[in-house]
Design a protein around this motif. Structure first.
Motif, mmCIF file in Angstrom:
data_model
loop_
_atom_site.group_PDB
_atom_site.id
_atom_site.type_symbol
_atom_site.label_atom_id
_atom_site.label_comp_id
_atom_site.label_asym_id
_atom_site.label_seq_id
_atom_site.Cartn_x
_atom_site.Cartn_y
_atom_site.Cartn_z
ATOM 1 N N GLU A 1 0.745 -1.266 0.039
ATOM 2 C CA GLU A 1 0.031 -0.017 -0.045
ATOM 3 C C GLU A 1 0.927 1.291 -0.015
ATOM 4 O O GLU A 1 0.327 2.326 -0.964
ATOM 5 C CB GLU A 1 -0.996 0.200 1.233
ATOM 6 N N TYR A 2 1.774 1.462 0.815
ATOM 7 C CA TYR A 2 2.618 2.497 0.967
ATOM 8 C C TYR A 2 3.998 2.371 0.336
ATOM 9 O O TYR A 2 4.751 1.309 0.143
ATOM 10 C CB TYR A 2 2.908 2.828 2.552
ATOM 11 N N PHE B 1 3.328 7.582 -0.635
ATOM 12 C CA PHE B 1 2.414 7.398 -1.658
ATOM 13 C C PHE B 1 1.536 6.309 -1.292
ATOM 14 O O PHE B 1 2.242 5.223 -0.781
ATOM 15 C CB PHE B 1 2.798 7.027 -3.134
ATOM 16 N N LYS B 2 0.170 6.387 -1.166
ATOM 17 C CA LYS B 2 -0.397 4.938 -0.926
ATOM 18 C C LYS B 2 -1.460 4.671 -1.881
ATOM 19 O O LYS B 2 -2.357 5.346 -2.534
ATOM 20 C CB LYS B 2 -1.414 5.418 0.421
ATOM 21 N N ASP B 3 -1.196 3.405 -2.484
ATOM 22 C CA ASP B 3 -1.931 2.677 -3.817
ATOM 23 C C ASP B 3 -1.783 3.794 -4.894
ATOM 24 O O ASP B 3 -2.661 4.177 -5.627
ATOM 25 C CB ASP B 3 -3.195 2.613 -3.543
ATOM 26 N N GLY B 4 -0.502 4.511 -5.100
ATOM 27 C CA GLY B 4 -0.369 5.281 -6.052
ATOM 28 C C GLY B 4 -0.607 6.886 -5.916
ATOM 29 O O GLY B 4 -0.443 7.757 -6.825
ATOM 30 N N LYS B 5 -1.294 7.188 -4.828
ATOM 31 C CA LYS B 5 -1.793 8.514 -4.596
ATOM 32 C C LYS B 5 -1.044 9.214 -3.341
ATOM 33 O O LYS B 5 -0.520 8.493 -2.411
ATOM 34 C CB LYS B 5 -3.473 8.423 -3.932
ATOM 35 N N THR B 6 -0.835 10.459 -3.686
ATOM 36 C CA THR B 6 0.156 11.257 -2.598
ATOM 37 C C THR B 6 -0.586 11.378 -1.369
ATOM 38 O O THR B 6 -1.776 11.566 -1.065
ATOM 39 C CB THR B 6 0.320 12.635 -3.149
ATOM 40 N N GLU B 7 0.370 11.005 -0.207
ATOM 41 C CA GLU B 7 -0.039 11.353 1.111
ATOM 42 C C GLU B 7 0.629 12.603 1.758
ATOM 43 O O GLU B 7 1.806 12.967 1.048
ATOM 44 C CB GLU B 7 0.116 10.062 2.198
ATOM 45 N N GLU C 1 -2.135 20.076 2.448
ATOM 46 C CA GLU C 1 -0.879 20.110 1.656
ATOM 47 C C GLU C 1 0.086 21.193 1.973
ATOM 48 O O GLU C 1 -0.320 22.546 1.923
ATOM 49 C CB GLU C 1 -1.577 20.383 0.288
#
Length: 442
Positions: free
Chosen positions: A381-382, A401-407, A426
């Motif tokens: 996931e990360y 990134f979590k599953d390709g999405k920025t954290e 952000e």
């Protein structure tokens, strides 16, 4: 020139051979054993001469007897008729000496000698070793598990590092002594059947090394707590612990001089030790409570290095704020979080600053923090992805990134510090620079 010498000796209790050889060497150098306790032996200056020593074990003796029992007196008289005189004794161990050139040995039956040693060892050191091994294993296993799973957290805590290392060493030392003794006993019994006594072999140098290591580590531990309330607390605790031994032993010795019976002496000594522990710990607790009221135990970082209010320009006076600091000679960690007291749409933040005090650990720390999610089972996931570190004023920076999405979570490397930070908004370049400035100021 002093005529009395007091030494701390580290002989294993059952090391009959080692003790006898040592005392003979001391006599040849002009020092004769006069008094002994578990560790501290007293020597008297004499003309250097060859003296034979013999260590005997008497399992029925207790350290609370005001004077030798009838059975013990009979044994001592028997030894004296053979030219062996009592030099000193402690617990079940008695040391005799003989100045004749070729004295007849006190013990002539190897099997009986081995069994006498075993009966005495069972009542004294074996119990201590098994308890030490049990608690060392119990606490040491937890220490090793944390060292493997989260070494950065562990190495940054002087308390966890100190107690963990002590437990591991205590376990290893006690296990070594237990195994050595039972291996010797098995071989000794086999040879005793052939009429031969197997010489004992203790770990005097190992015992000395363990004690020195523990004392040095204790001093280093107290130094790492410098200028904190915890340093005062731990120093007082150690002093109380060390003071307890001579005080309790003094009660026992006083009762022995007064010819108090062994059973009564034992009961009163245990009562005195309990009372003393209660009074001293009670006094320490009272001082601790007073210190807490006066702020002596407050974290020396009373203010957060940066806050949500500073970063976002909002009033965060009503926020729930936590801060925690660990420190050791290797690493230091400062952990903090800020959360609103309600579920209102206001920002929150948590971060950890790790200070690397020993440069050779820097890459290791970064690697462990970088791969932290993977080691915790989140590898699917990360993932950390490297980003531009310029805005952070840092050497390197990664974003999570979590599953390709920025954290909104980052790992940032400075010269001596590593920052882990997670926010729920952000971060702007200005906020990142403010964080960098605050960290570099600390």
């Amino acid at each position: 020139m002093k005529d009395i010498k007091k030494k701390v000796e580290f002989f294993t209790f059952y090391d009959k051979t080692g003790i006898e050889k040592h005392l003979e060497q001391m006599a040849a150098e002009g020092w004769f054993l006069e008094k002994m306790s578990a560790f501290r032996w007293t020597y008297r200056r004499i003309e250097p001469k060859k003296i034979h020593f013999s260590v005997s074990y008497y399992a029925t003796i207790t350290d609370f007897e005001p004077e030798p029992t009838e059975e013990q007196q009979a044994f001592n008289e028997f030894c004296e008729h053979s030219g062996w005189k009592l030099a000193a004794s402690t617990m079940q161990m008695q040391v005799f000496y003989n100045e004749n050139e070729n004295p007849v040995p006190i013990e002539t039956d190897p099997m009986l000698e081995v069994e006498n040693i075993h009966r005495s060892v069972k009542k004294t050191v074996l119990v201590s070793y098994f308890l030490m091994m049990f608690f060392g294993l119990l606490l040491g296993a937890s220490f090793v598990d944390t060292l493997i799973s989260d070494p950065v957290y562990l190495l940054a805590s002087s308390t966890k590092l100190f107690t963990g290392v002590w437990c591991v060493i205590a376990f290893a030392y006690s296990l070594t002594e237990i195994i050595t003794y039972f291996v010797w006993r098995k071989k000794a019994k086999a040879l005793a059947e052939q009429g031969v006594f197997l010489e004992t072999r203790g770990h005097r140098k190992l015992g000395f090394a363990v004690v020195v290591f523990m004392l040095v580590s204790l001093v280093l531990y107290l130094i790492t707590l410098a200028n904190t309330g915890l340093q005062f607390y731990m120093t007082a605790y150690v002093l109380i612990f060390l003071a307890g031994f001579p005080l309790v032993n003094g009660v026992k010795s006083f009762l022995k001089k007064k010819k108090v019976k062994a059973g009564t002496n034992k009961t009163l000594t245990f009562a005195a030790s309990f009372t003393l522990a209660f009074v001293l710990v009670g006094a320490l607790t009272a001082v601790t409570i007073l210190g807490i009221k006066n702020g002596a135990f407050e974290n020396d970082l009373k203010e957060l290095p940066f806050t949500v209010g500073e970063l976002c320009g909002i009033d965060d006076s009503d926020y729930l704020k936590t801060r925690d600091k660990d420190d050791s000679i290797m690493l230091g960690q400062y952990r903090s979080s800020q959360h609103p007291r309600t579920y209102a749409d206001t920002p929150s933040m948590q971060f950890t600053i790790t200070e690397v005090k020993m440069p050779f650990l820097y890459d290791f720390v970064v690697d462990r923090l970088y791969n932290g999610y993977e080691r915790r089972g989140y590898n699917s996931e990360y993932e950390y992805v490297e980003v531009d570190a310029t805005a952070w004023g840092a050497n390197k920076a990664w974003q999570l990134f979590k599953d390709g999405k920025t954290e909104n979570a980052f790992l940032v490397c400075y010269d001596e510090f590593v920052l882990e930070i997670r926010v729920d908004w952000e971060l702007t370049a200005e906020q990142k620079q403010l964080i960098s400035n605050k960290i570099c100021e600390e």
